[in-house]
Design a protein around this motif. Structure first.
Motif, PDB file in Angstrom:
ATOM      1  N   LEU A 191       7.438   4.471  -6.320  1.00  0.00           N
ATOM      2  CA  LEU A 191       6.967   5.790  -5.894  1.00  0.00           C
ATOM      3  C   LEU A 191       7.502   6.896  -6.812  1.00  0.00           C
ATOM      4  O   LEU A 191       6.856   7.922  -6.988  1.00  0.00           O
ATOM      5  CB  LEU A 191       7.365   6.053  -4.440  1.00  0.00           C
ATOM      6  N   VAL A 192       8.665   6.658  -7.390  1.00  0.00           N
ATOM      7  CA  VAL A 192       9.196   7.619  -8.365  1.00  0.00           C
ATOM      8  C   VAL A 192       8.293   7.616  -9.595  1.00  0.00           C
ATOM      9  O   VAL A 192       7.883   8.663 -10.099  1.00  0.00           O
ATOM     10  CB  VAL A 192      10.640   7.249  -8.783  1.00  0.00           C
ATOM     11  N   LEU A 251      10.140  -0.419  -3.895  1.00  0.00           N
ATOM     12  CA  LEU A 251       9.123   0.459  -3.299  1.00  0.00           C
ATOM     13  C   LEU A 251       9.381   1.900  -3.713  1.00  0.00           C
ATOM     14  O   LEU A 251       8.484   2.607  -4.186  1.00  0.00           O
ATOM     15  CB  LEU A 251       9.156   0.322  -1.773  1.00  0.00           C
ATOM     16  N   ARG A 252      10.636   2.296  -3.570  1.00  0.00           N
ATOM     17  CA  ARG A 252      10.961   3.699  -3.859  1.00  0.00           C
ATOM     18  C   ARG A 252      10.946   3.975  -5.360  1.00  0.00           C
ATOM     19  O   ARG A 252      10.561   5.050  -5.800  1.00  0.00           O
ATOM     20  CB  ARG A 252      12.296   4.054  -3.203  1.00  0.00           C
ATOM     21  N   GLN A 310       5.062   9.201  -8.862  1.00  0.00           N
ATOM     22  CA  GLN A 310       5.288  10.523  -8.258  1.00  0.00           C
ATOM     23  C   GLN A 310       4.704  10.595  -6.843  1.00  0.00           C
ATOM     24  O   GLN A 310       3.974  11.507  -6.486  1.00  0.00           O
ATOM     25  CB  GLN A 310       4.722  11.610  -9.154  1.00  0.00           C
ATOM     26  N   GLY A 311       5.002   9.562  -6.097  1.00  0.00           N
ATOM     27  CA  GLY A 311       4.624   9.556  -4.684  1.00  0.00           C
ATOM     28  C   GLY A 311       3.226   9.034  -4.401  1.00  0.00           C
ATOM     29  O   GLY A 311       2.791   9.047  -3.246  1.00  0.00           O
TER      30      GLY A 311
END
Lengths: 151, 501
Positions: free
Chosen positions: B459-460, B455-456, B463-464
């Motif tokens: 998002l990286v 997930l993170r 860029q969110g």
């Protein structure tokens, strides 16, 4: 539905709340320039979901007026079972405590002897079974796999 | 081809063969004892296998898994009590056959068709897993995240009567997986200052506690002397078992349906969370509709027993296909097997087929060999296997308690792991009493890290921007299926207001 659903939902909500408070401290929205959310972001979101799911559980429980399957109800013939359960748990605690005081094999042997005695097994069977089980564990784990049970 | 030849060489190594045989024999005993499940056996044995090289360790687990599922049919036939949930449909015709004095034939059919189903499922695994893995090789963080979420919701939805409780159990498992070092920023989280929690809540002691000790405590609490007395009286009946091997006419008459049911079992097994119990009941029900002699079903039909046993073992190949290619467990046993692979530093999923290709080949060949081995051992010991049923349940409880303690300590020589196992056992007992399935909890603990990291990571990359999860076709489809799975009870209620069946 279980009668205990309110209590269990409360326990899950308490766990979720503890994690959410901790997560808040780690930073939830503290994004770096590359878009990485903070260390608390994921546990906070999951905590929120657990909280939400358990709120739904509470609502269902309230709508059902607390009626449902009892979680710990027992028939007449099962009335001795709670005692057997507590004795087993207590014996396990005893095994863990004894392990720290004496060596594991002796503690395990005492556990087996005590439990078989409690379950009403014959003396000869109890002795042979307990010695055999602990002996096999010792041979396989301590002698063959070299696992040291010493704490 | 060279990889496969090398694999054959590996699995025919005397050491590997010995471990496989031990697993098959152990699984036979575990499956034949009511109260002991394949999942419990794998959970307790996993730390022991860690001390051997992966092929040997996994040979034991694969042998145990395959054999325990087949052996569950022995009690189903002889005392009308399924040894494992997967063999529930074997009671429908197996026990009536035993009462007709054809117990030996029923046991023989159980062995032969279980092996046939197992081999069928393994061939599907052999031919389909590699192309499927090639398709999934392009998966990125978004797809992995969606896959983990999908697997978790599927298991939560199917594993228990209440989807809500399944989800609570699964998400609590994920919550617990956040204990330890943060996967992206390397920060310590929720460790309470303890060095033991820096690596997180270890899933093996939790697995042993929940599936081993928790199950035993629940059995002690639920124990019914009247049921035990009835089982004992059934054991004393001691009807003649008769011949074990079915004749060609008996095999030929049910051949078509058994092949169809092997295919059904494999497909059901490949669906996350749908296990052998569902597959065998579907197969038995469908083949009764298609059979030329539906009136014999439930009254001692050889065909009925054959289709139920063939499907409960063909499930394993399907479940392993999903587990190895996507990293999603087909049932609780495969969830535990994922944990075993992770213990060896392998993350099931597309990368398994590139980074650990020889090991995947070994697993497939071990599956084939395990089926052939239990076919031989099962037929030779068919009549003698009835003796296993004489083991007293209390003996099993005492043994499992001690083995849970030893197993949880063996992995890291850590007393903390034993305490963790004990706590998980108590929680596992409370989970069962309050209607929460432990399977989704374990799965959440296993997949939580994968879920968070991907997930993170996604998002990286974006860029969110959360839109990335619906912009990629595979993750978008998986998320839609996940939402549909969760919304299915509501949709069902709207579509079929009168009962929703």
């Amino acid at each position: 539905m279980h009668k205990t659903d309110l209590a269990s939902a409360g326990a899950f909500m308490a766990v979720a709340a503890i994690f959410m408070i901790g997560a808040w401290r780690f930073g939830i929205s503290s994004r770096t320039s590359d878009g990485v959310p903070g260390a608390g972001f994921f546990p906070f979101i999951i905590g929120l979901i657990v909280l939400g799911l358990n709120s739904a559980q509470v609502v269902l429980w309230l709508k059902g007026k607390g009626e449902g399957k009892p979680s710990f109800a027992l028939a007449d013939e099962q009335r001795d079972n709670p005692r057997a359960l507590f004795v087993t748990i207590a014996a396990l605690v005893g095994l863990l405590v004894l392990w720290r005081l004496i060596f594991f094999e002796a503690a395990a042997l005492l556990f087996c002897l005590a439990m078989n005695h409690f379950y009403g097994r014959g003396k000869l069977f109890n002795l042979v079974f307990s010695l055999l089980l602990v002996g096999l564990i010792h041979l396989f784990f301590a002698r063959f796999l070299y696992i040291q049970f010493t704490l | 081809m060279a990889d496969w030849l090398n694999g054959v060489w590996n699995v025919l190594d005397p050491g590997v063969f010995l471990f496989l045989t031990l697993g098959v024999v152990g699984g036979g005993v575990i499956g034949a004892l009511p109260g002991l499940t394949a999942t419990m056996g794998i959970a307790i044995l996993t730390p022991v296998t860690f001390w051997f090289e992966p092929t040997k360790g996994f040979a034991m687990l694969i042998g145990l898994w395959n054999s325990a599922i087949f052996a569950g049919g022995i009690t189903a036939i002889l005392i009308n009590t399924p040894g494992t949930p997967a063999s529930i449909a074997s009671t429908f015709d197996g026990y009536p056959l035993y009462k007709q004095g054809k117990g030996g034939l029923a046991l023989g059919i159980n062995v032969i068709y279980s092996a046939f189903g197992g081999i069928f499922g393994t061939l599907v695994l052999m031919f389909f897993s590699f192309p499927l893995a090639r398709f999934t090789i392009g998966f990125g963080a978004t797809e992995y995240f969606a896959l983990a979420l999908f697997g978790l919701t599927m298991m939560a939805a199917v594993s228990t009567g209440s989807i809500l409780k399944g989800l609570i159990s699964g998400f609590t498992g994920i919550l617990l997986s956040t204990v330890g070092i943060d996967p992206m920023l390397a920060m310590k989280r929720f460790t309470l200052g303890s060095v033991y929690l820096i690596d997180g809540v270890l899933f093996l002691p939790v697995m042993i506690g929940m599936f081993g000790l928790g199950e035993v405590l629940n059995q002690i609490f639920e124990h019914r002397p009247s049921v035990e007395a009835e089982e004992r009286s059934q054991r004393r009946v001691n009807l003649s078992l008769g011949r074990v091997i079915p004749n060609w006419g008996e095999i030929r008459s049910s051949l078509k349906l058994t092949v169809i049911c092997a295919a059904i079992g494999t497909v059901v097994g490949a669906i996350p969370a749908a296990g052998g119990d569902i597959a065998s009941i579907i197969s038995w029900g469908q083949s009764r509709k298609w059979s030329k002699h539906p009136e014999e079903y439930g009254k001692g039909s050889l065909e009925g027993l054959a289709v139920s046993t063939v499907s409960n073992n063909s499930v394993l190949g399907g479940a392993l296909t999903t587990m190895l290619t996507l990293g999603i467990p087909g049932d609780a046993a495969t969830a535990v097997l994922i944990g075993s692979l992770m213990m060896y530093g392998m993350q099931p999923g597309p990368k398994m087929f590139t980074e650990f290709r020889p090991f995947v080949i070994n697993i497939i060949l071990l599956m084939l060999l395990a089926n052939l081995l239990f076919l031989v051992i099962g037929l030779v010991t068919a009549k003698a296997s009835a003796k296993v049923l004489a083991v007293n349940q209390r003996t099993v409880w005492v043994s499992v308690c001690v083995l849970c303690v030893v197993g949880s300590f063996a992995l890291n020589n850590s007393y903390f792991d034993v305490l963790l196992m004990f706590a998980a056992g108590l929680i596992g007992f409370l989970f069962r009493r309050c209607g929460y399935a432990p399977g989704p909890f374990i799965l959440g603990l296993l997949l939580g890290g994968m879920l968070e990291a991907n997930l993170r990571r996604a998002l990286v990359i974006s860029q969110g921007d959360y839109a990335i999860f619906v912009q990629r076709p595979v993750s978008c489809v998986l998320l839609i299926v996940t939402v549909l799975t969760l919304a299915w009870p509501l949709i069902k209620g709207r579509l079929f207001p009168a009962g929703g069946k």
